[in-house]
Scaffold this motif. Structure first.
Motif, short mmCIF file in Angstrom:
data_model
loop_
_atom_site.label_atom_id
_atom_site.label_comp_id
_atom_site.label_asym_id
_atom_site.label_seq_id
_atom_site.Cartn_x
_atom_site.Cartn_y
_atom_site.Cartn_z
N TYR A 15 130.68 -9.30 19.13
CA TYR A 15 129.26 -10.18 19.55
C TYR A 15 128.95 -10.07 20.85
O TYR A 15 127.83 -9.78 21.22
CB TYR A 15 129.29 -11.50 18.83
CG TYR A 15 127.80 -12.29 18.84
CD1 TYR A 15 127.07 -11.88 18.02
CD2 TYR A 15 127.51 -13.02 19.96
CE1 TYR A 15 125.67 -12.68 17.94
CE2 TYR A 15 126.35 -13.79 19.94
CZ TYR A 15 125.45 -13.47 18.98
OH TYR A 15 124.24 -14.24 19.00
N HIS A 18 128.02 -6.54 22.57
CA HIS A 18 127.08 -5.80 21.92
C HIS A 18 125.93 -6.28 21.16
O HIS A 18 124.94 -5.70 21.19
CB HIS A 18 127.72 -4.78 20.85
CG HIS A 18 129.02 -3.96 21.43
ND1 HIS A 18 128.66 -2.84 22.32
CD2 HIS A 18 130.25 -4.26 21.30
CE1 HIS A 18 129.97 -2.36 22.62
NE2 HIS A 18 130.87 -3.26 21.87
N HIS A 19 125.68 -7.77 21.32
CA HIS A 19 124.76 -8.39 20.88
C HIS A 19 123.38 -8.03 21.39
O HIS A 19 122.27 -7.57 20.85
CB HIS A 19 124.72 -9.98 20.59
CG HIS A 19 123.62 -10.54 20.11
ND1 HIS A 19 122.51 -11.19 20.78
CD2 HIS A 19 123.17 -10.75 18.85
CE1 HIS A 19 121.69 -11.63 20.12
NE2 HIS A 19 122.07 -11.33 18.69
N ALA A 20 123.22 -8.03 22.72
CA ALA A 20 122.29 -7.88 23.50
C ALA A 20 121.61 -6.28 23.57
O ALA A 20 120.71 -6.16 23.07
CB ALA A 20 122.38 -8.24 25.08
N TRP A 21 122.66 -5.50 23.49
CA TRP A 21 122.34 -3.97 22.93
C TRP A 21 121.58 -3.77 21.79
O TRP A 21 120.60 -3.05 21.60
CB TRP A 21 123.53 -3.14 23.30
CG TRP A 21 123.24 -1.96 22.74
CD1 TRP A 21 122.80 -0.78 23.33
CD2 TRP A 21 123.56 -1.37 21.30
NE1 TRP A 21 122.57 0.35 22.67
CE2 TRP A 21 123.22 0.06 21.53
CE3 TRP A 21 124.27 -1.77 20.36
CZ2 TRP A 21 123.27 0.67 20.52
CZ3 TRP A 21 124.20 -1.06 19.21
CH2 TRP A 21 123.90 -0.03 19.15
N ALA A 23 120.06 -6.09 19.82
CA ALA A 23 118.88 -6.65 19.75
C ALA A 23 117.62 -5.87 20.37
O ALA A 23 116.66 -5.56 19.83
CB ALA A 23 118.72 -8.13 20.47
N GLY A 24 118.10 -5.19 21.50
CA GLY A 24 117.20 -4.40 22.29
C GLY A 24 117.04 -2.93 21.24
O GLY A 24 115.75 -2.69 21.19
N ARG A 27 114.75 -4.24 18.72
CA ARG A 27 113.40 -4.27 19.31
C ARG A 27 112.49 -2.89 19.54
O ARG A 27 111.31 -3.01 19.36
CB ARG A 27 113.59 -5.08 20.59
CG ARG A 27 112.11 -5.63 21.12
CD ARG A 27 112.37 -6.54 22.45
NE ARG A 27 113.36 -6.08 23.27
CZ ARG A 27 114.55 -6.60 23.43
NH1 ARG A 27 115.10 -7.54 22.77
NH2 ARG A 27 115.50 -6.09 24.45
N ALA A 33 110.11 -8.74 19.20
CA ALA A 33 111.28 -9.27 19.70
C ALA A 33 111.94 -10.26 18.75
O ALA A 33 113.14 -10.48 18.54
CB ALA A 33 111.19 -9.91 21.03
N ALA A 37 115.51 -10.12 17.02
CA ALA A 37 116.48 -11.38 17.14
C ALA A 37 117.04 -11.53 15.52
O ALA A 37 118.06 -11.82 15.24
CB ALA A 37 115.94 -12.42 17.71
#
Length: 171
Positions: A15, A18-21, A23-24, A27, A33, A37
């Motif tokens: 998490y 790699h969560h931000a990746w 979510a991007g 998106r 967004a 999310a």
């Protein structure tokens, strides 16, 4: 991803790294967004409920695969909700269900859709031909190129799934 023995630590590392990746990535797919999310969250919930993470060699490929499944389900749910809202718009104001009734009916539609998708394709087809088109079992057997007894088994299987679904629905 570093191999750790503790499943909680494995999940936390996945998490955190790699969560931000993810979510991007979502998106970019959705152009939104907030939905991205939500779907990133749903993806990690599915991962948490799924398999042992020690065998994951390529975390982003793994997350992409899981997220694609979540995304397909989301698109399908959106299409069902749009169809439901279009059907509601056709009702006269006096027959419009309350917001609570609409919610329960929509959740029931989602549950029914999931139940139908869980059926084998021929069972689903036979059931829908019988229920939605009012076809006789003999006609269904001819169309599906199976015996009459097979159609009866298919319909019975679908009815049993409906009964199981009914037990899980709100009263």
């Amino acid at each position: 991803m570093a191999v750790e023995q503790d499943p909680t630590a494995q999940f936390s590392a996945l998490y955190g790294e790699h969560h931000a990746w993810l979510a991007g990535w979502l998106r970019r797919k959705l152009g939104n967004a907030a939905d991205a999310a939500d779907l990133a969250h749903d993806t990690f919930v599915r991962v948490m409920a799924g398999r042992d993470l020690t065998s994951v060699i390529e975390p982003r490929a793994f997350l992409t695969t899981v997220a694609k499944g979540v995304l397909v389900n989301w698109y399908k749910r959106q299409a069902l909700e749009r169809a439901w809202l279009e059907a509601l718009a056709q009702l006269p104001e006096a027959q419009m269900p309350s917001p609570e009734q609409r919610y329960v009916m929509l959740e029931t539609l989602h549950a029914l859709d999931a139940m139908l998708d869980a059926l084998p394709p021929l069972v689903k087809r036979a059931f829908l031909l019988a229920q939605l088109e009012g076809r006789k079992y003999e006609a269904i057997a001819a169309e599906l190129r199976v015996s009459l007894i097979t159609v009866k088994r298919y319909i019975k299987q679908a009815y049993l799934q409906c009964l199981l679904l009914a037990d899980d629905l709100p009263a």
